[in-house]
Design a protein around this motif. Structure first.
Motif, short mmCIF file in Angstrom:
data_model
loop_
_atom_site.label_atom_id
_atom_site.label_comp_id
_atom_site.label_asym_id
_atom_site.label_seq_id
_atom_site.Cartn_x
_atom_site.Cartn_y
_atom_site.Cartn_z
N VAL B 58 0.87 -1.19 0.00
CA VAL B 58 0.00 0.00 0.00
C VAL B 58 0.90 1.23 0.00
N ILE B 59 0.63 2.15 -0.92
CA ILE B 59 1.42 3.40 -0.97
C ILE B 59 0.93 4.38 0.10
N LEU B 60 1.87 4.89 0.86
CA LEU B 60 1.55 5.94 1.83
C LEU B 60 2.52 7.10 1.65
N ARG B 61 2.17 8.22 2.21
CA ARG B 61 2.98 9.43 2.06
C ARG B 61 3.13 10.11 3.41
N ASN B 62 4.24 10.78 3.59
CA ASN B 62 4.42 11.57 4.80
C ASN B 62 5.22 12.82 4.45
N ASP B 63 5.08 13.86 5.26
CA ASP B 63 5.91 15.05 5.03
C ASP B 63 7.38 14.68 5.23
N ALA B 64 8.22 15.20 4.38
CA ALA B 64 9.63 14.78 4.40
C ALA B 64 10.46 15.54 5.42
N ASP B 65 9.95 16.69 5.89
CA ASP B 65 10.78 17.45 6.83
C ASP B 65 10.67 16.87 8.24
N GLY B 66 11.78 16.87 8.94
CA GLY B 66 11.81 16.32 10.30
C GLY B 66 11.92 14.81 10.29
N ASP B 67 11.70 14.24 11.47
CA ASP B 67 11.78 12.78 11.58
C ASP B 67 10.52 12.15 11.02
N VAL B 68 10.70 11.20 10.15
CA VAL B 68 9.56 10.52 9.55
C VAL B 68 9.52 9.09 10.09
N CYS B 69 8.41 8.73 10.72
CA CYS B 69 8.27 7.37 11.22
C CYS B 69 7.46 6.56 10.22
N ILE B 70 7.99 5.45 9.82
CA ILE B 70 7.25 4.58 8.91
C ILE B 70 7.14 3.19 9.54
N PRO B 71 6.07 2.47 9.23
CA PRO B 71 5.86 1.16 9.86
C PRO B 71 6.96 0.16 9.50
N ASP B 72 7.19 -0.79 10.40
CA ASP B 72 8.16 -1.85 10.13
C ASP B 72 7.81 -2.58 8.84
N GLY B 73 8.82 -2.96 8.10
CA GLY B 73 8.59 -3.71 6.88
C GLY B 73 8.30 -2.84 5.67
N SER B 74 8.31 -1.50 5.87
CA SER B 74 8.00 -0.60 4.75
C SER B 74 9.20 -0.48 3.81
N ASN B 75 8.92 -0.21 2.56
CA ASN B 75 9.96 0.13 1.59
C ASN B 75 9.85 1.61 1.27
N VAL B 76 10.94 2.34 1.46
CA VAL B 76 10.92 3.75 1.08
C VAL B 76 11.03 3.83 -0.45
N LEU B 77 10.06 4.48 -1.06
CA LEU B 77 10.05 4.57 -2.53
C LEU B 77 10.88 5.75 -3.01
N GLY B 78 10.86 6.83 -2.24
CA GLY B 78 11.63 8.00 -2.65
C GLY B 78 11.02 9.27 -2.10
N VAL B 79 11.70 10.37 -2.37
CA VAL B 79 11.24 11.68 -1.89
C VAL B 79 10.78 12.51 -3.08
N ASP B 80 9.61 13.15 -2.93
CA ASP B 80 9.09 14.03 -3.97
C ASP B 80 9.46 15.46 -3.59
N GLY B 81 10.45 15.99 -4.29
CA GLY B 81 10.93 17.34 -3.98
C GLY B 81 9.92 18.43 -4.28
N TRP B 82 8.93 18.13 -5.13
CA TRP B 82 7.92 19.15 -5.47
C TRP B 82 7.00 19.42 -4.29
N THR B 83 6.75 18.40 -3.50
CA THR B 83 5.81 18.57 -2.38
C THR B 83 6.48 18.28 -1.04
N ASP B 84 7.80 18.08 -1.04
CA ASP B 84 8.51 17.72 0.19
C ASP B 84 7.84 16.56 0.90
N SER B 85 7.59 15.51 0.14
CA SER B 85 6.93 14.34 0.70
C SER B 85 7.81 13.12 0.51
N VAL B 86 7.73 12.23 1.48
CA VAL B 86 8.40 10.94 1.30
C VAL B 86 7.31 9.90 1.06
N TYR B 87 7.51 9.13 0.02
CA TYR B 87 6.55 8.06 -0.31
C TYR B 87 7.14 6.73 0.12
#
Lengths: 230, 96
Positions: B58-87
């Motif tokens: 399941v694709i999820l998104r979070n703001d990229a600034d600061g500490d980003v907590c993601i659930p165990d087992g997640s794969n970081v897809l990348g950072v979207d510089g246009w919206t400062d989001s980490v997918y």
């Protein structure tokens, strides 16, 4: 009753605060209970609003989503979204991932406008048609809520917003500010100080010059190079 | 007998949060914006390439600034510089 001197004096002494001793019926009327909507009334889930998930799509959001979806007040997808502070499409996606069945939306219960509010310690319901357009301007109602019931200003605001919105059936959203209630109470001589309208009239009467003088910013100090010479 | 691994390479265009995608185990991923910059925000594209066993995420998104907590087992897809989001992508089995 409207001119019970002791009651008026007591109200004048404590407002905008509520009365310490008042009938339990008033406290009961101020209880918000469980209501649909994030931050409105008591939460529908078994945790406080501060523990609601930031993102309903997050894997950890399943428990709260399940409790909300199964709550008796929740009858459609929009209710779930409102309670969790998210969109319907997001709530639906989350439900799919979490394996939660959302209510079918089969309820045809329509929120109807009663046009009346149940006021504690009153002989019967108060008809909004009998009040001024803005109930917060109605001196009889304000007298009842503050002097008879012993409500404070913040309580009057919370009570009026909930009661009037329920009476109107939810379409036209009613809201009132503490300043408006205080203005009415000042007009009724239950609180000290000038009303907003009175202050505005006074400001206009004195003109812009008086405003400037009041700010005390007309003093100019010029410092020349000689000032620094010994 | 061949030991060649099957390559899985695809681009998910304009995915929404909560959408389900397939990812090979150990995939290389990238988040990009594709399209004409002149006509507004270019389309989000998640590029995926890998040869491992595929699973659903399941694709999820979070703001990229600061500490980003993601659930165990997640794969970081990348950072979207246009919206400062980490997918990132969470295995669907985590929800079960």
């Amino acid at each position: 009753m409207m001119f019970d001197h002791d009651a008026l004096e007591a109200a004048r002494d404590r407002l905008p605060d509520p009365a310490e001793d008042r009938p339990a019926e008033v406290d009961d009327a101020l209880e918000t209970g469980e209501r649909i909507g994030f931050g409105e009334g008591e939460p529908l889930a078994n945790v406080g609003y501060d523990e609601y998930p930031d993102d309903v799509l997050h894997p950890s959001a399943g428990d709260v989503l399940r409790v909300v979806a199964n709550h008796e007040l929740v009858t459609e997808h929009q209710d779930v979204a409102d309670e969790l502070g998210t969109s319907v499409s997001r709530a639906e996606k989350a439900a799919e991932h979490h394996g939660v069945e959302l209510p079918s939306g089969g309820s045809f219960e329509v929120e109807t406008a009663t046009g009346t509010i149940d006021v504690p310690l009153a002989d019967g319901p108060v008809h909004l048609d009998d009040c001024t357009d803005d109930p917060a301007d109605d001196h009889r109602l304000m007298h009842h809520l503050t002097v008879i019931c012993g409500m404070g200003v913040a309580e009057v605001v919370a009570f009026l917003e909930r009661a009037v919105n329920d009476a109107r059936g939810g379409d036209a959203r009613y809201s009132v500010r503490e300043g408006d209630v205080k203005d009415t109470l000042r007009e009724m001589n239950l609180m000290n100080g000038a009303t907003t309208a009175q202050r505005e009239r006074e400001r206009r009467r004195r003109g812009p010059e008086a405003d400037e003088l009041n700010r005390g910013r007309h003093t100019t100090t010029t410092v020349t190079p000689e000032f620094f010479e010994e | 007998m061949s030991d060649d691994a099957e390559l899985f390479a695809t681009t998910y265009r304009d995915p929404d949060e909560g959408d389900v995608i397939e990812l090979p185990d150990g995939a290389t991923t990238a988040v990009e914006r594709v399209g004409d910059v002149e006509i507004g925000l270019p389309t989000l594209a998640v590029e995926v390439v890998g040869t491992g066993e595929r699973a659903q995420y399941v694709i999820l998104r979070n703001d990229a600034d600061g500490d980003v907590c993601i659930p165990d087992g997640s794969n970081v897809l990348g950072v979207d510089g246009w919206t400062d989001s980490v997918y990132f992508a969470v295995p669907t089995e985590v929800y079960e």
